[in-house]
Motif scaffolding. Structure first.
Motif, PDB file in Angstrom:
ATOM      1  N   UNK A  22      -5.006  55.588  22.763  1.00 44.45           N
ATOM      2  CA  UNK A  22      -3.744  56.461  22.719  1.00 44.45           C
ATOM      3  C   UNK A  22      -3.007  56.602  23.896  1.00 44.45           C
ATOM      4  N   UNK A  23      -3.574  56.329  24.872  1.00 47.69           N
ATOM      5  CA  UNK A  23      -3.124  56.494  26.384  1.00 47.69           C
ATOM      6  C   UNK A  23      -2.194  55.387  26.555  1.00 47.69           C
ATOM      7  N   UNK A  24      -2.476  54.030  26.401  1.00 51.93           N
ATOM      8  CA  UNK A  24      -1.849  52.904  26.299  1.00 51.93           C
ATOM      9  C   UNK A  24      -0.468  52.861  25.373  1.00 51.93           C
ATOM     10  N   UNK A  25      -0.793  53.375  24.267  1.00 55.24           N
ATOM     11  CA  UNK A  25       0.306  53.540  23.202  1.00 55.24           C
ATOM     12  C   UNK A  25       1.484  54.374  23.861  1.00 55.24           C
ATOM     13  N   UNK A  26       1.124  55.687  24.390  1.00 56.12           N
ATOM     14  CA  UNK A  26       1.844  56.397  24.955  1.00 56.12           C
ATOM     15  C   UNK A  26       2.682  56.007  26.222  1.00 56.12           C
TER      16      UNK A  26
ATOM     17  N   UNK B 234      -6.590  46.296  29.348  1.00 61.80           N
ATOM     18  CA  UNK B 234      -7.381  46.670  28.263  1.00 61.80           C
ATOM     19  C   UNK B 234      -8.254  45.393  27.707  1.00 61.80           C
ATOM     20  N   UNK B 235      -8.079  44.346  28.216  1.00 62.85           N
ATOM     21  CA  UNK B 235      -8.904  43.134  27.892  1.00 62.85           C
ATOM     22  C   UNK B 235      -8.337  42.304  26.608  1.00 62.85           C
ATOM     23  N   UNK B 236      -7.020  42.817  26.156  1.00 62.36           N
ATOM     24  CA  UNK B 236      -6.252  41.989  25.292  1.00 62.36           C
ATOM     25  C   UNK B 236      -5.371  40.960  25.714  1.00 62.36           C
TER      26      UNK B 236
END
Length: 361
Positions: free
Chosen positions: A104-108, A140-142
């Motif tokens: 959620x923090x990355x999305x925000x 995030x490892x993506x």
């Protein structure tokens, strides 16, 4: 099951197997790729399969990493300018992140970057937001891959600054970002003063998408046949495959015409005659012809007339062989589709008739 409403997501995983393997290997190695093919040959169709089929990553990339595919279709650009390009790219990153399993923090974080860029309408800030978004995703490892579909639409606004920013995005994410560009020409042809041969060799690899093999054409055909509710005999179906010769736009236009007219055809000769008189197919052949440079047109006409092509001509017009305009058949070079070959023949007849007309004083 159809993923995200995309029909191609339900194709067999073997669809265009060779192309999928090549592209998968490039992305496994984090290479950037330029997919090149003649106009409307089916690159978008192949990419929808590659982007949305659930088995792609484990079948063709197989590196044990998590991947995020970001599709940026430049047909969505109303204005072919630099700022709209970057804001569209950021919007598509935000869309994919929002629907992903990222925290959620990355999305925000990405959402705030997008909203700030929209409010500021500042190109520099938007590019920085794209960099920060991609860097956050890789943290995030993506591994993100951005697919710039129909990149040739930006031909008029490609500058060294744009090229530098594309390279800068990769650097900001520790080279973990890859690009896939689609274009009917290579980047060096689109903007030779920007994408020089030496610089592009380190930036992206060319990969040519040729007309589909019969087995892949049949997969697409089976999808269309359900939509148009057509019934063709096995022999007529095989004749259709031979006539369109893997060129997806010919296939679709042929099925549309058969559906709209309700014409019942008995054999290959009747089918060929019907299709050569179809105005939409004629216009599509015209578009293919007009996409070629004059020297390529001249070489193509020589092939169509079964004249010998000099090695120097073949080298300068290599685009014809690379993209599948010209194919080898029983040791001889021929034009890829009998429909397109017919168009070239008619064009040559018209040209010769005009040349032979004698005008009075």
């Amino acid at each position: 099951m159809i993923e995200n409403g995309v029909i191609e997501a339900a194709y067999p995983i073997s669809f265009r197997k060779d192309d999928a393997e090549k592209l998968g290997q490039h992305l496994k190695n984090r290479n950037s790729v330029v997919l090149i093919g003649m106009k409307r040959v089916g690159i978008s169709n192949f990419l929808r399969f590659f982007l949305y089929h659930k088995e792609i990553i484990k079948t063709y990339i197989k590196d044990g990493n998590s991947h995020l595919f970001i599709s940026v279709d430049l047909n969505d650009l109303v204005e072919r300018e630099v700022f709209p390009f970057w804001i569209l790219t950021l919007k598509r990153i935000y869309d994919v992140v929002e629907g992903s399993t990222l925290g959620k923090s990355t999305k925000k974080y990405v959402e705030n970057l997008f909203l700030d860029s929209m409010q500021s309408k500042d190109t520099f800030l938007t590019i920085e937001s794209v960099k920060k978004s991609l860097a956050r995703i890789t943290q995030e490892g993506i591994l993100p891959t951005i697919f710039f579909i129909r990149f040739d639409r930006l031909k008029e606004v490609i500058t060294t600054e744009l090229f530098g920013n594309l390279q800068g995005l990769k650097d900001s994410a520790n080279r973990k970002v890859s690009y896939v560009f689609t274009s009917f020409r290579g980047l060096t042809d689109l903007a030779p003063n920007v994408f020089t041969k030496s610089s592009i060799s380190l930036f992206a690899r060319n990969m040519y998408i040729r007309p589909a093999e019969k087995i892949d054409t049949e997969i697409i055909f089976n999808t269309y046949i359900q939509r148009y509710k057509l019934s063709l005999s096995p022999s007529l179906k095989n004749s259709l495959f031979e006539i369109v010769d893997g060129y997806i736009q010919y296939l679709q236009l042929a099925l549309i015409s058969l559906h709209e007219t309700g014409t019942k055809l008995k054999n290959k000769e009747e089918l060929f005659d019907f299709l050569t008189k179809d105005e939409r197919i004629l216009l599509q052949s015209e578009e293919l012809w007009e996409s070629l440079e004059e020297f390529e047109q001249n070489v193509l006409l020589k092939v169509a007339k079964k004249q010998s092509v000099l090695s120097e001509e073949r080298k300068t017009a290599s685009y014809l062989w690379d993209t599948g305009f010209v194919i080898a058949s029983y040791g001889k070079d021929i034009v890829f589709s009998s429909l397109f070959a017919h168009y070239l023949k008619q064009r040559q007849i018209v040209r010769e008739n005009i040349a032979n007309v004698e005008l009075s004083k």
